[in-house]
Design an enzyme around this catalytic site. Structure first.
Site, PDB file in Angstrom:
ATOM      1  N   THR A 133       1.822  46.802 -21.724  1.00 13.14           N
ATOM      2  CA  THR A 133       0.688  46.780 -21.100  1.00 13.14           C
ATOM      3  C   THR A 133       0.060  48.259 -21.043  1.00 13.14           C
ATOM      4  O   THR A 133      -1.139  48.313 -20.538  1.00 13.14           O
ATOM      5  CB  THR A 133       1.363  46.302 -19.430  1.00 13.14           C
ATOM      6  OG1 THR A 133       1.771  45.003 -19.828  1.00 13.14           O
ATOM      7  CG2 THR A 133       0.124  46.432 -18.535  1.00 13.14           C
ATOM      8  N   ASP A 174       9.115  45.430 -20.458  1.00  9.65           N
ATOM      9  CA  ASP A 174      10.067  44.465 -20.465  1.00  9.65           C
ATOM     10  C   ASP A 174      11.356  44.706 -21.076  1.00  9.65           C
ATOM     11  O   ASP A 174      12.327  44.350 -20.425  1.00  9.65           O
ATOM     12  CB  ASP A 174       9.462  43.122 -21.103  1.00  9.65           C
ATOM     13  CG  ASP A 174       8.547  42.629 -20.044  1.00  9.65           C
ATOM     14  OD1 ASP A 174       8.379  42.769 -18.907  1.00  9.65           O
ATOM     15  OD2 ASP A 174       7.520  41.667 -20.528  1.00  9.65           O
TER      16      ASP A 174
HETATM   17  N1  ASP Z   1       5.198  42.220 -21.106  1.00 14.97           N
HETATM   18  C1  ASP Z   1       4.837  43.598 -21.301  1.00 14.97           C
HETATM   19  C2  ASP Z   1       5.620  44.399 -22.167  1.00 14.97           C
HETATM   20  O1  ASP Z   1       6.867  44.699 -21.989  1.00 14.97           O
HETATM   21  C3  ASP Z   1       4.875  43.844 -19.961  1.00 14.97           C
HETATM   22  C4  ASP Z   1       4.455  45.618 -19.664  1.00 14.97           C
HETATM   23  O2  ASP Z   1       4.528  46.187 -20.524  1.00 14.97           O
HETATM   24  O3  ASP Z   1       4.697  45.729 -18.396  1.00 14.97           O
HETATM   25  O4  ASP Z   1       5.174  44.838 -23.460  1.00 14.97           O
END
Ligand code: ASP
Length: 321
Positions: free
Chosen positions: A20, A101
């Site tokens: 993210t 994650d």
């Molecule tokens: N789904 C994303 C990831 O882990 C969530 C994030 O980065 O906060 O890449």
């Protein structure tokens, strides 16, 4: 990226892997059209004002993925890029931009396979780079502060998010959306990073400094699966894994199981029977808890997903595949 007095500045490698922190959202406020890993790491560096005054930065894109899809191949790439970088006498450390994650798994993996010494700092963001009050630029800035800090040397692999510095063994993602999503549990963070600079307030306990393990050379790495204990857990999942492995349907075959036990690592008696059968069949079984890290035992202070990483590396070192 160079600054006027770059000769005196520490050298820090910034490796992008996606997440993210490199994500975009096309609609507001519900983050419709969200896409992780859309931006290049050089764009993330460019979006953190003043970062060039902290260090001479070398930005490289190593992968572009949502970290829910993290895999051993990317871990290998990271370890193989970071180890020779840190071995250069004139470099200070390394920062990895990562999805939140599975950040704790990557951090712990690197803690296991890299020599202790110069800082390796993972950072993430909970809001995409295009969001109002995006948290990525601040987190990246703080991560570079820590990677460039002499105080961070010898503290193992670190995670810097929301002004807190966490150790790789302790850190876990503890909230699905909050910008302070990471926690070191009861132990608390190792320190803080922000406009006041970097301040360490506790050291890592000896038990959190795992014996280094070799980076597995061959792919695939040994298969270690997670199974959970819960009401009515009867071992059907374990027996299905054992049967599939015995039939040759699993490649690689089942080498280990990590149990997310209840409370202090206890296991439903019916599931325990199946786990005992697995051990008899030559599968290594390790016990953790679904409520977090257990204290004591061979995997002291580790939660189940980190025990899985450790067991996989141990089995690889012992020649399993
Ligand atoms: N789904 C994303 C990831 O882990 C969530 C994030 O980065 O906060 O890449």
């Amino acid at each position: 990226m160079q600054s006027p007095n770059s000769n005196q500045l520490p050298k820090v490698l910034v490796l992008g892997t996606g997440g993210t922190i490199a994500g975009v959202a096309t609609e507001h406020p519900a983050q419709g059209g969200y896409r992780a890993a859309a931006l290049d790491v050089s764009q993330l560096v460019a979006a953190a004002p003043g970062i060039e005054r902290l260090a001479v930065l070398q930005a490289e894109q190593l992968a572009s993925l949502d970290s829910k899809d993290m895999r051993a191949h990317v871990w290998s790439l990271l370890a193989r890029r970071i180890a020779p970088w840190l071995a250069q006498p004139d470099v200070a450390g390394c920062v990895i931009t990562h999805g939140s994650d599975t950040l704790e798994e990557t951090a712990y993996f690197l803690q296991c396979v890299l020599p202790a010494g110069k800082p390796v700092v993972l950072t993430a963001a909970m809001r995409p780079a295009t969001a109002l009050s995006a948290d990525g630029p601040r987190n990246l800035y703080d991560a570079v502060q820590v990677a460039a800090s002499a105080e961070a040397v010898g503290r193992g692999v670190l995670c810097v998010v929301h002004g807190r510095v966490h150790g790789a063994c302790d850190v876990t993602k503890a909230h699905p959306t909050a910008v302070d999503a990471f926690s070191s549990g009861e132990r608390g963070p190792l320190g803080f990073a922000g406009s006041q600079g970097v301040l360490f307030t506790r050291s890592i306990p000896a038990s959190s400094d795992p014996r280094p393990l070799p980076l597995p050379q061959a792919q695939p790495w040994p298969r270690v699966e997670l199974v959970g204990s819960h009401a009515s857990a009867d071992g059907a999942v374990v027996r299905a894994l054992l049967a599939a492995s015995a039939r040759g349907d699993l490649a690689p075959p089942l080498a280990g199981l990590v149990v997310q036990g209840t409370g202090g690592g206890t296991v439903h008696e019916d599931l325990q029977q199946a786990l005992d059968e697995a051990e008899t069949a030559g599968v290594r079984v390790a016990y953790g808890s679904r409520i977090g890290a257990l204290l004591g035992g061979p995997y002291d202070g580790l939660n189940a997903v980190k025990i899985r990483v450790r067991l996989m590396l141990e089995l690889a070192a012992a020649g399993a595949h």
